[in-house]
Design a protein around this motif. Structure first.
Motif, PDB file in Angstrom:
ATOM      1  N   ILE A  78      11.995  -4.450  12.762  1.00 52.82           N
ATOM      2  CA  ILE A  78      11.437  -3.588  11.662  1.00 52.82           C
ATOM      3  C   ILE A  78      11.278  -2.489  11.413  1.00 52.82           C
ATOM      4  O   ILE A  78      11.417  -0.952  12.193  1.00 52.82           O
ATOM      5  N   SER A  79      11.605  -2.196   9.617  1.00 56.02           N
ATOM      6  CA  SER A  79      11.480  -0.745   9.438  1.00 56.02           C
ATOM      7  C   SER A  79      10.266  -0.594   8.572  1.00 56.02           C
ATOM      8  O   SER A  79      10.187  -1.583   7.750  1.00 56.02           O
ATOM      9  N   LYS A  80       9.965   1.147   7.845  1.00 59.71           N
ATOM     10  CA  LYS A  80       9.536   1.607   7.090  1.00 59.71           C
ATOM     11  C   LYS A  80       9.631   2.642   6.452  1.00 59.71           C
ATOM     12  O   LYS A  80      10.571   3.362   7.271  1.00 59.71           O
ATOM     13  N   ARG A 130       0.821  -0.988  -0.076  1.00 58.06           N
ATOM     14  CA  ARG A 130       0.354   0.047   0.423  1.00 58.06           C
ATOM     15  C   ARG A 130       1.054   0.746   0.149  1.00 58.06           C
ATOM     16  O   ARG A 130       0.783   2.634   0.714  1.00 58.06           O
ATOM     17  N   GLY A 131       1.763   0.981  -0.842  1.00 53.88           N
ATOM     18  CA  GLY A 131       2.889   2.689  -1.271  1.00 53.88           C
ATOM     19  C   GLY A 131       3.507   2.757  -0.049  1.00 53.88           C
ATOM     20  O   GLY A 131       4.356   3.802  -0.097  1.00 53.88           O
ATOM     21  N   SER A 132       4.087   1.543   0.882  1.00 55.37           N
ATOM     22  CA  SER A 132       4.933   2.000   2.186  1.00 55.37           C
ATOM     23  C   SER A 132       5.830  -0.111   2.252  1.00 55.37           C
ATOM     24  O   SER A 132       5.482  -0.019   1.516  1.00 55.37           O
ATOM     25  N   LEU A 133       7.076   1.001   2.196  1.00 52.99           N
ATOM     26  CA  LEU A 133       8.018  -0.264   1.706  1.00 52.99           C
ATOM     27  C   LEU A 133       8.477  -0.728   3.656  1.00 52.99           C
ATOM     28  O   LEU A 133       9.409   0.288   4.168  1.00 52.99           O
ATOM     29  N   TYR A 134       8.405  -2.001   3.479  1.00 52.95           N
ATOM     30  CA  TYR A 134       8.756  -2.525   4.783  1.00 52.95           C
ATOM     31  C   TYR A 134      10.071  -3.455   4.557  1.00 52.95           C
ATOM     32  O   TYR A 134      10.038  -3.825   3.667  1.00 52.95           O
ATOM     33  N   LYS A 135      11.054  -3.181   5.912  1.00 51.39           N
ATOM     34  CA  LYS A 135      11.389  -4.143   5.808  1.00 51.39           C
ATOM     35  C   LYS A 135      11.734  -4.913   6.995  1.00 51.39           C
ATOM     36  O   LYS A 135      12.006  -4.196   8.621  1.00 51.39           O
ATOM     37  N   LEU A 174      11.247   1.039  13.084  1.00 47.57           N
ATOM     38  CA  LEU A 174       9.797   1.465  13.913  1.00 47.57           C
ATOM     39  C   LEU A 174      10.561   0.691  15.491  1.00 47.57           C
ATOM     40  O   LEU A 174      10.089   1.665  16.534  1.00 47.57           O
ATOM     41  N   GLY A 175      10.529  -0.497  15.338  1.00 50.39           N
ATOM     42  CA  GLY A 175      10.850  -1.216  16.684  1.00 50.39           C
ATOM     43  C   GLY A 175      11.258  -2.691  16.440  1.00 50.39           C
ATOM     44  O   GLY A 175      11.914  -3.200  15.312  1.00 50.39           O
ATOM     45  N   TYR A 206      19.588  -5.453   9.675  1.00 48.08           N
ATOM     46  CA  TYR A 206      19.533  -5.463   7.543  1.00 48.08           C
ATOM     47  C   TYR A 206      18.181  -4.014   7.532  1.00 48.08           C
ATOM     48  O   TYR A 206      18.143  -3.938   7.060  1.00 48.08           O
ATOM     49  N   ASN A 207      18.251  -4.010   9.266  1.00 45.95           N
ATOM     50  CA  ASN A 207      17.389  -2.626   9.117  1.00 45.95           C
ATOM     51  C   ASN A 207      18.230  -1.149   9.666  1.00 45.95           C
ATOM     52  O   ASN A 207      17.774  -0.671  10.485  1.00 45.95           O
TER      53      ASN A 207
END
Length: 792
Positions: free
Chosen positions: A595-597, A570-575, A602-603, A581-582
């Motif tokens: 997790i990153s956006k 939905r338009g956002s890139l998540y890792k 993010l956390g 890796y983050n």
């Protein structure tokens, strides 16, 4: 003087064609000879003299119907991109040179990728480029070589072969001749000076001879073919002494009748072949039962994620999938059934089927074949064909994934080979002795020796024992690729365990979140992305996040083994993945998923693994094995593992997939026989490198051709039982060897001394085989009951 064609060996009747100082019966044979020579395949004629087959003269349009799309789809096994696989029934395959030529087709035609013969079923599977070579052209090409394929609805439907009817006909003829021959010989056996008997004795003997002749030349023909093909390839197989025995009895009987020396052994010979063919039918029936069980009943513990129309997911056994069901296939998972793509972007790797690593792009509405592997985001598929378990078995046993080792099968063959020479030697010595003592008895002794000493029971012992063991293991959710794997398991001295998902639970993890609050929009997107991964931590996290499960398109999905994965939702890139890796610094003694956006951290979700229950009991039972632990996680739980596994030999953490593979190699370099237990995802390389690769499957489609065994995760804590059963099976095989040898020693003792009639030898021979099969059945059942009380 009649001439024979250099290629097909048949007599030249119509035309005589000279080419390259050789004579051919037709232009077809001459053309095949030219093709073979142009492609340096002249060894065809050296392998088997006169083995060629005369090409068919029918018109060239007979196979054009195969190019009709409906027929093409029905006849082919697989068709994707530019590659198709087809299996043809070719009845004229009859010898080693046929196999050699048909498996060299890729050198004759550049559009053929590979070809493989199944000699028993007389089938040929071919992988070819259908853009450059039409199916009709392929069939014509085979026909021109002299191997015309038989194509019918029966072969297209891939029906299983049943018991060879010709064997039943041969058996029926032998039974008829044996019964009537004994009836006609009975008056002469009871003796007496009856005038009527004296007058008609010649007629009775002639009738018995006429009854015995089709038995000798037709019913016993399979033994002659086997012995002849073996000798032509410089192999003295177990049928050679049997053939000698038949000829000795038949020849001696004709001599006795012609010279009026005696009645001969025609009735005995018919009885001999009757019991031998009975044993052969019994053997084929049992092999067929084992093969059927192997293909259709040994369902692997592959669970598929079934999706209902509301999006709810449920893990069910592969065997329960029905046409019309919707299933979810994640990144790196094998597609278990033919299906239509409903949602997602397919990127299918068909290397397990075609042998070539080439990705095919798929869009909603496209058909996807069973055996392909999805590379990328998860797919929602609608099943259009029932599960063909034998097809998955075939994939699992593909040549590319075999570990070429030898075992008891080779031992059996070697023993049988020397056994034959020893028996021939004994027959020669005994025959020489009885020649000077009693010429009449000499033929009886030689025949009895050659028949009683057939090592059929010896040849049956290993396959029957291991066949039963495979069934017992399969019923207890330990699915073995082949019988050689059982032997390899019995020889193990080292076991390497992967930590995550093997000795830990995939679901039962205590999870805590640290970081900025994640809103519902991001939670839904993250859960959508987690659905695409097969990693144990991702699966646990998917269940942990309590938001509605909605489907959102996942774009640009990329997974890096051992690090993590990313995609746009939905338009956002998540890792999602490891700390580095983050772009974060990892914290010592912690297992976490970061997790990153859109590049912003993010956390993290922190995991505390829960180990499988009764794990400590397992390791106390594995004291005869060297235990090693590997993990892609950090060393946060090292002390806990040391307490759990007091007898460990080594532990290694932060291991990449390549590190795990090299670790296994290092152990093998120290002459250790290594078993690797892993989840089949990050551990695929290590599983293939190890002597025995055991893929652990809980609720996932863990079909991995790199493994030798697929094991249900719940059964890991009882691993010692499976190891002990495999060791016990080797003992059973050795005991059956002893039983077989005892039969032969006792039988030979009676035969050499002239106390055994050839007919009695013929009865004893199949009885020895039945004894071995009965013994293996009972002993494996007892062994199974000892370790698996509920299902043996």
């Amino acid at each position: 003087m009649s001439e024979n064609c250099f290629h097909c060996g048949q007599g030249i009747e119509k035309e005589r064609i000279l080419f390259d100082e050789k004579t051919f019966c037709c232009n077809g044979c001459k053309s095949v000879y030219e093709i073979l020579n142009l492609n340096n395949l002249s060894n065809f004629y050296e392998l088997n003299k006169g083995a060629g087959i005369r090409p068919n003269d029918e018109n060239s349009t007979q196979f054009d119907y195969l190019d009709t799309p409906e027929i093409f789809e029905k006849v082919t096994d697989f068709s994707e991109g530019s590659t198709s696989l087809v299996t043809f029934k070719i009845p004229v395959i009859h010898c080693s040179s046929c196999i050699w030529l048909l498996e060299s087709l890729h050198t004759l035609n550049k559009h053929i990728k590979y070809s493989q013969v199944n000699f028993t079923r007389k089938t040929l599977q071919i992988s070819f480029n259908h853009n450059d070579l039409k199916l009709s052209e392929l069939a014509k090409f085979l026909t021109n070589l002299g191997y015309k394929p038989v194509i019918s609805l029966e072969t297209a439907d891939k029906n299983e072969d049943h018991l060879d009817k010709s064997l039943l006909v041969k058996f029926a003829i032998a039974a008829f001749a044996f019964g009537n021959g004994m009836f006609l010989a009975f008056p002469e056996y009871i003796g007496g000076e009856d005038y009527w008997m004296e007058h008609y004795r010649g007629l009775f003997r002639t009738l018995i001879f006429l009854l015995a002749t089709p038995v000798v030349f037709y019913s016993a023909s399979d033994y002659y073919k086997s012995a002849w093909y073996g000798l032509k390839n410089k192999i003295v197989n177990i049928d050679v002494p049997i053939v000698l025995g038949i000829f000795v009895l038949y020849g001696r009987s004709i001599y006795e009748v012609v010279t009026d020396y005696g009645p001969g052994y025609f009735d005995t010979l018919c009885g001999l072949l009757f019991f031998m063919l009975l044993g052969k039918i019994f053997q084929k029936r049992t092999y067929s039962a084992l093969s059927y069980d192997r293909d259709y009943k040994s369902f692997y513990p592959i669970a598929v994620t079934k999706v209902d129309f509301e999006g709810k997911q449920d893990n069910i056994l592969l065997s329960e999938i029905k046409v019309g069901d919707r299933i979810l296939v994640r990144n790196q998972e094998i597609i278990p059934v033919d299906a239509i793509l409903i949602n997602g972007e397919g990127n299918i790797d068909n290397s397990f089927i075609t042998g070539e690593s080439e990705s095919i792009s798929k869009q909603p509405g496209d058909k996807i074949f069973a055996g392909g592997k999805q590379i990328g985001s998860s797919l929602e598929l609608e099943v259009i064909k029932n599960v063909d378990q034998s097809y998955l078995t075939q994939l699992w046993n593909k040549e590319a994934f075999k570990k070429h080792e030898t075992g008891l099968d080779t031992l059996t063959n070697n023993v049988s080979k020397y056994f034959t020479f020893i028996i021939l030697g004994i027959a020669l010595v005994a025959g020489t002795y009885w020649y000077f003592i009693d010429l009449n008895k000499m033929f009886q002794v030689i025949s009895a020796i050659l028949i009683i000493a057939c090592p059929c029971a010896l040849a049956l012992s290993a396959p029957f024992t291991f066949g039963h063991i495979m069934r017992i293991l399969g019923r207890n959710k330990f699915y073995v690729k082949d019988t050689l794997t059982i032997e390899k398991i019995a020889k193990l001295d080292t076991i390497v365990f992967d930590k995550t998902g093997t000795i830990t639970h995939r679901k039962k993890s205590n999870i805590n979140y640290e970081g900025s609050e994640i809103n519902e929009f991001d939670s839904l997107n993250i859960k959508t992305l987690l659905k695409n991964s097969n990693h144990p931590l991702s699966k646990s996290l998917y269940e942990f996040i309590e938001v509605n499960d909605e489907y959102f398109p996942v774009e640009k999905f990329v997974e890096i083994s051992g690090k993590g994965y990313e995609a746009s939702v939905r338009g956002s890139l998540y890792k999602i993945g490891s700390a580095r890796y983050n772009n974060q610094e990892p914290k010592n003694l912690e297992t976490a998923v970061y997790i990153s956006k859109n590049g912003e951290y993010l956390g993290k979700f922190i995991f505390k693994n829960e180990y499988r229950p009764k794990l400590k009991e397992l390791f106390t039972k594995l004291t005869n094995y060297k235990i090693f632990i590997l993990s892609g996680d950090n060393s946060s739980e090292e002390n806990q593992l040391k307490e759990l596994i007091p007898n460990y030999k080594g532990m290694a953490f932060n291991q990449s997939p390549e590190d795990k593979l090299n670790y296994i190699k290092t152990l093998q370099d120290q002459h250790m026989k290594v078993a690797m237990l892993g989840d089949g995802l990050n551990d695929a390389g290590a599983l293939k490198q190890s002597n025995v690769g055991i893929a652990i499957a809980d609720d996932t489609n863990s079909f991995t051709p790199s493994s030798d065994v697929i094991m249900n995760g719940d059964k890991v804590v009882t691993l010692d039982n499976y190891l002990n059963v495999c060791k016990g099976s080797i003992t059973i095989v050795k005991m059956t060897f002893i039983i077989s040898f005892l039969y032969n020693i006792v039988g030979l003792s009676y035969a050499v001394t002239g106390h055994m009639h050839p007919l009695f030898a013929a009865i004893i021979m199949p009885i020895s085989s039945i004894t071995v099969v009965t013994f293996t059945t009972l002993s494996t059942w007892i062994l199974g009951r000892k370790y698996f009380k509920k299902q043996a």
